[in-house]
Design a protein around this motif. Structure first.
Motif, short mmCIF file in Angstrom:
data_model
loop_
_atom_site.label_atom_id
_atom_site.label_comp_id
_atom_site.label_asym_id
_atom_site.label_seq_id
_atom_site.Cartn_x
_atom_site.Cartn_y
_atom_site.Cartn_z
N HIS A 55 16.48 17.91 -17.56
CA HIS A 55 16.71 19.31 -17.20
C HIS A 55 15.82 20.29 -17.99
CE1 HIS A 55 20.12 18.41 -14.65
NE2 HIS A 55 20.56 17.58 -15.58
N ILE A 56 14.80 19.79 -18.67
CA ILE A 56 13.99 20.65 -19.54
C ILE A 56 13.32 21.77 -18.75
CG2 ILE A 56 11.80 19.37 -19.53
CD1 ILE A 56 13.46 20.56 -22.73
N LYS A 57 12.90 21.50 -17.53
CA LYS A 57 12.28 22.54 -16.69
C LYS A 57 13.29 23.65 -16.37
CE LYS A 57 9.64 23.31 -12.52
NZ LYS A 57 9.21 22.78 -11.24
N ALA A 58 14.53 23.27 -16.12
CA ALA A 58 15.56 24.27 -15.82
C ALA A 58 15.81 25.18 -17.03
CB ALA A 58 16.86 23.59 -15.40
N PHE A 59 15.81 24.60 -18.23
CA PHE A 59 15.95 25.43 -19.43
C PHE A 59 14.78 26.40 -19.52
CE2 PHE A 59 18.84 22.07 -21.06
CZ PHE A 59 19.86 22.88 -21.55
N SER A 60 13.60 25.90 -19.32
CA SER A 60 12.40 26.74 -19.40
C SER A 60 12.45 27.88 -18.37
CB SER A 60 11.15 25.87 -19.18
OG SER A 60 10.00 26.64 -19.28
#
Length: 168
Positions: A55-60
């Protein structure tokens, strides 16, 4: 314990990519998500960090910088990064137990394959001005907030301009 709406301690830590990361250098749009994990020997931490990676893209996209740190050695942290396949997640190592106490973290004495002493998991959501928005400090690797729930909470916080709570 660090209270919400107060400044967090400075944090500078070595990363597995041979750079340094400092909290005061972070300029996220909304927050820095500091994830403290037990170390390479923890299978629950592995699953948790792999879920964050997913989910790193969603955090970004929500304006949130994420970093995961532990008291593991450089060698163990680099092995964690490679073996756990968390290529987009900055991994910090050698977080001192004394600094962990300053952050109000739980420290355990090792059993079985664990290090002699280590830091238990925690999550911090920190504003760009380095004030604490919220924290979740664990004494076990179990019962951590689900990543998907955290992402939904961040949406709510931003949309509603919801203030940090627990400062009284």
């Amino acid at each position: 314990m660090i209270k919400p709406r107060t400044k967090t301690p400075e944090l500078t830590i070595n990363l597995v990519n041979d750079t340094k990361w400092s909290l005061s250098d972070q300029k996220p749009e909304n927050f820095t998500r500091l994830v403290v994990y037990r170390g390479k020997y923890c299978p629950i931490c592995k699953k948790y960090l792999q879920t964050i990676q997913k989910h790193i893209k969603a955090f970004s996209e929500k304006g949130v910088n994420v970093i995961a740190i532990s008291s593991d050695s450089e060698k163990r942290a680099k092995a964690t990064y490679e073996e756990w396949k968390v290529k987009d997640l900055p991994i910090g190592y050698n977080f001192p137990i004394t600094d962990a106490r300053t952050w109000g973290l739980a420290i355990s004495k090792g059993i079985k394959e664990e290090p002699e002493e280590f830091i238990e998991p925690a999550l911090f959501l920190i504003r760009p001005d380095q004030t604490l928005y919220t924290s979740s400090i664990q004494t076990m690797p179990f019962a951590r907030p689900e990543i998907e729930d955290l992402l939904k909470s961040i949406d709510f916080i931003i949309k509603e301009a919801y203030p940090a709570r627990g400062e009284a």
